[in-house]
Design an enzyme around this catalytic site. Structure first.
Site, PDB file in Angstrom:
ATOM      1  N   GLU A   1      -2.857  -7.175  15.822  1.00 40.16           N
ATOM      2  CA  GLU A   1      -2.453  -5.835  15.382  1.00 40.16           C
ATOM      3  C   GLU A   1      -3.613  -4.855  15.586  1.00 40.16           C
ATOM      4  OE1 GLU A   1       0.848  -5.044  12.293  1.00 40.16           O
ATOM      5  OE2 GLU A   1      -1.016  -4.867  11.179  1.00 40.16           O
TER       6      GLU A   1
ATOM      7  N   LYS B   1       0.837  -1.203   0.000  1.00 42.16           N
ATOM      8  CA  LYS B   1       0.000   0.000   0.000  1.00 42.16           C
ATOM      9  C   LYS B   1       0.871   1.252   0.000  1.00 42.16           C
ATOM     10  CE  LYS B   1      -2.946   1.419   3.492  1.00 42.16           C
ATOM     11  NZ  LYS B   1      -4.143   1.185   4.326  1.00 42.16           N
TER      12      LYS B   1
ATOM     13  N   GLY C   1      -4.228  -2.704   5.870  1.00 42.28           N
ATOM     14  CA  GLY C   1      -3.529  -3.864   5.319  1.00 42.28           C
ATOM     15  C   GLY C   1      -4.153  -5.185   5.739  1.00 42.28           C
ATOM     16  N   ARG C   2      -4.373  -5.355   7.035  1.00 41.09           N
ATOM     17  CA  ARG C   2      -4.860  -6.650   7.531  1.00 41.09           C
ATOM     18  C   ARG C   2      -6.323  -6.901   7.200  1.00 41.09           C
ATOM     19  NH1 ARG C   2      -3.467  -3.022  11.249  1.00 41.09           N
ATOM     20  NH2 ARG C   2      -4.918  -2.322  12.857  1.00 41.09           N
TER      21      ARG C   2
ATOM     22  N   GLU D   1      11.059  -4.750   3.386  1.00 41.58           N
ATOM     23  CA  GLU D   1      11.116  -6.158   2.967  1.00 41.58           C
ATOM     24  C   GLU D   1      10.651  -6.303   1.518  1.00 41.58           C
ATOM     25  OE1 GLU D   1       9.802  -4.974   5.732  1.00 41.58           O
ATOM     26  OE2 GLU D   1      10.048  -6.335   7.434  1.00 41.58           O
TER      27      GLU D   1
ATOM     28  N   LYS E   1      10.888  -0.917  13.709  1.00 43.26           N
ATOM     29  CA  LYS E   1      11.229  -0.639  12.301  1.00 43.26           C
ATOM     30  C   LYS E   1      12.271   0.474  12.219  1.00 43.26           C
ATOM     31  CE  LYS E   1       7.076  -1.015   9.523  1.00 43.26           C
ATOM     32  NZ  LYS E   1       6.044  -0.227   8.857  1.00 43.26           N
TER      33      LYS E   1
ATOM     34  N   HIS F   1      -2.032 -33.746  18.657  1.00 42.49           N
ATOM     35  CA  HIS F   1      -0.809 -34.512  18.921  1.00 42.49           C
ATOM     36  C   HIS F   1       0.349 -33.588  19.248  1.00 42.49           C
ATOM     37  CE1 HIS F   1      -2.660 -38.274  17.422  1.00 42.49           C
ATOM     38  NE2 HIS F   1      -3.409 -37.402  16.783  1.00 42.49           N
TER      39      HIS F   1
HETATM   40  C1  G6Q Z   1      -1.631  -4.146   8.401  1.00 39.28           C
HETATM   41  C2  G6Q Z   1      -0.445  -3.362   8.522  1.00 39.28           C
HETATM   42  C3  G6Q Z   1       0.809  -3.995   7.975  1.00 39.28           C
HETATM   43  C4  G6Q Z   1       1.029  -3.762   6.492  1.00 39.28           C
HETATM   44  C5  G6Q Z   1       2.459  -4.164   6.140  1.00 39.28           C
HETATM   45  C6  G6Q Z   1       2.770  -3.966   4.699  1.00 39.28           C
HETATM   46  O1  G6Q Z   1      -2.721  -3.771   8.717  1.00 39.28           O
HETATM   47  O2  G6Q Z   1      -0.666  -2.098   8.033  1.00 39.28           O
HETATM   48  O3  G6Q Z   1       0.884  -5.375   8.236  1.00 39.28           O
HETATM   49  O4  G6Q Z   1       0.117  -4.473   5.738  1.00 39.28           O
HETATM   50  O5  G6Q Z   1       3.352  -3.439   6.933  1.00 39.28           O
HETATM   51  O6  G6Q Z   1       2.596  -2.643   4.353  1.00 39.28           O
HETATM   52  P1  G6Q Z   1       2.568  -2.195   2.846  1.00 39.28           P
HETATM   53  O7  G6Q Z   1       1.363  -2.818   2.210  1.00 39.28           O
HETATM   54  O8  G6Q Z   1       2.496  -0.708   2.877  1.00 39.28           O
HETATM   55  O9  G6Q Z   1       3.840  -2.704   2.234  1.00 39.28           O
END
Ligand code: G6Q
Length: 529
Positions: A353, A209, A266-267, A215, A499, A384
């Site tokens: 989160e 986003k 994001g989540r 990463e 971070k 198990h």
């Molecule tokens: C989720 C968070 C987080 C995000 C990641 C990736 O709700 O905002 O997990 O999705 O940090 O972020 P980008 O999509 O910006 O790379």
């Protein structure tokens, strides 16, 4: 300084909370002879659409349930859910700098059912539909047909939901189409995946986003290099899903770009193009559409006043009972289907989160517990591994098992008189009963105290539609709990500090800054290896 009284005002001062506190001194005893009877099991269940929730094995009775519903009323849970789905700015903390955004993931999927008529939801839904149509056209293109594999590069919300849904839908795979995920900034993971795929037939969808996640940027660059080394032009293979005007909104670098908006966290983004591109590619647009329909169905359910059948709210309230009144610190999600093997990991992010917060929406420290630790693995395998702890450990977990009546593939045989599916279901019901009722035994090592709460979410089959409903059920359960606690379930400031520090250490590796303590000592430990 605020007095304790004022701090307690919100959640703890509600009359229902006082009653629930009283009831929690002597919660319903599931170990009593006949306690788990047919009347209780028939009464304490709710069915709506593809889902049934059985909660007779939670330690609740009528008085507790009435008070929990009263709590929902006092806290305006439904009003807040409707406000969220209408696009009110719920992602904010009053009086301090915060995100200040709408929360409109539900608008990503309502364009095949009744749209939410509010202006903001309609605008969001219209934009989402445009992206959906764009995806449909992209998938139909002749040039797309030559690809067999899609690699999704993304992390957190740009990875966990899509992977959980991909795994659940593998049965629906279009012939010769499969996906891989590169999320961690672990070069071994990237190297392993690059070895497995034929790059000539591979699309790469980079999902971020912000377009600036360390990463994802690193993995994208690494994978681009692999294409160049094979004499392939990355531009024709790479797609992006990102925010408009982000660094990844760049037509020179991608064959196509799909957009997401800041009102989709994001989540909560798997039903947007974050999951859509990969799911549409691997399973076809119709399958993705079914996921959206199932999710949208449950979005509407979450707004309904029907107590017995508003399953997300019911589940949220049972969770609050276990967390705030019986004081169980963890919540395990145990799917009795391998298809949902990655759902616990997705819910871990979605829940922890969202609700791993210590301040309320006015920035005040909350004097009660919020989101639990979320964990889980598929059953029966889990039986198990960690079920010993669940049955006889010194801590008590609250548990939700997910069961499916029919298998997905339909390949099953009677082995020693029963099918595998029956064996799976037998184990699921047995565990729930055993946890509740326990077992007396003169030998303390064989004694089960019982009264360990669980509930079962049942569905007929894991289909794209029921999967969408399950996803939305959990998303709204989490949001409802945030509403009840009056915390902001939609930001994630807690991930920033680490971070930032990692950035400082990266500068030391680069040689652009000299390490100071305590970083210096960590780096010298590394040097000594
Ligand atoms: C989720 C968070 C987080 C995000 C990641 C990736 O709700 O905002 O997990 O999705 O940090 O972020 P980008 O999509 O910006 O790379």
């Amino acid at each position: 300084m605020l007095s304790l009284e004022v701090l307690h005002m919100k959640f703890l001062a509600s009359p229902a909370v006082n009653r629930l506190k009283k009831y929690s001194q002597k919660p319903f005893d599931l170990t009593k002879k006949g306690a788990l009877n047919s009347r209780r099991i028939e009464t304490l269940q709710g069915t709506l659409g593809p889902l049934t929730l059985l909660y007779a094995t939670d330690r609740v009775d009528d008085a507790v349930l009435d008070s929990l519903w009263q709590l929902a009323e006092e806290r305006g849970a439904l009003a807040k859910m409707r406000a969220m789905q209408s696009g009110q700015k719920l992602n904010k903390i009053q009086g301090v700098p915060s995100e200040n955004r709408r929360v409109l993931h539900t608008a990503m999927r309502d364009f095949f059912s009744d749209r939410n008529p509010s202006k903001h939801a309609l605008v969001a839904s219209t934009k989402a539909f445009e992206e959906f149509v764009k995806l449909e056209q992209f998938l139909k293109k002749r040039s797309t047909q030559k690809y067999h594999t899609i690699i999704q590069i993304g992390i957190g919300g740009s990875y966990l939901g899509p992977e959980a849904l991909y795994k659940a839908l593998e049965k629906y795979q279009v012939q010769n189409r499969s996906a891989r995920f590169i999320s961690n900034v672990d070069p071994d993971n990237t190297a392993r995946i690059l070895k497995e795929v034929d790059l000539k037939k591979t699309l790469v969808v980079v999902v971020s986003k912000s377009g600036s996640t360390l990463e994802t940027k690193t993995n994208e660059a690494l994978v681009r290099k692999a294409f160049v080394q094979k004499g392939l032009d990355p531009k024709t293979h790479f797609l992006s899903v990102t925010g408009k005007n982000s660094p990844m909104d760049n037509p020179k670098a991608y064959a196509a770009s799909f957009y997401m908006e800041d009102y989709v966290g994001g989540r909560y983004s798997v039903t947007s193009m974050v999951g859509g591109v990969l799911l549409g590619f691997c399973f076809g647009i119709e399958t993705f559409k079914e996921v959206l329909k199932g999710a949208s169905y449950m979005d509407k359910v979450a707004c309904s006043e029907e107590k017995q059948t508003n399953l997300p709210l019911l589940s949220a309230l049972l969770g609050i009972w276990n967390r705030n009144f019986l004081h169980y610190p963890t919540f395990a999600v145990i799917p009795y289907t391998e298809g949902l093997a990655r759902l616990p990991a997705h819910l871990q992010q979605c829940d922890m989160e969202s609700n791993g917060k210590s301040i309320d929406k006015e920035g005040r420290q909350v004097p009660f517990c919020t989101g639990p630790i979320v964990w889980g693995e598929p059953g029966t395998s889990a039986q198990h591994s960690f079920y010993q702890w669940i049955h006889q450990g010194t801590d008590i977990a609250s548990i939700e098992c997910i069961g499916v009546k029919q298998s997905q593939y339909g390949y099953d045989e009677q082995i020693e008189g029963t099918s595998s599916q029956e064996k799976l279901l037998a184990n699921l019901f047995a565990q729930s009963i055993a946890l509740a009722t326990g077992k007396k035994d003169a030998n303390p090592n064989k004694r089960f105290h019982g009264n360990r709460p669980s509930r079962i979410l049942l569905t007929k089959q894991l289909t794209p539609y029921s999967l969408g409903a399950i996803l939305s059920y959990y998303e709204h359960k989490i949001a409802f709990q945030g509403f009840l606690w009056d915390i902001n379930s939609f930001d994630q400031e807690g991930v920033q500090l680490g971070k930032k520090l990692a950035g400082e250490i990266i500068d030391c590796f680069k040689g652009t800054s000299a390490p100071k303590e305590p970083i210096k000592s960590y780096l010298s430990a590394l040097e000594q290896l």
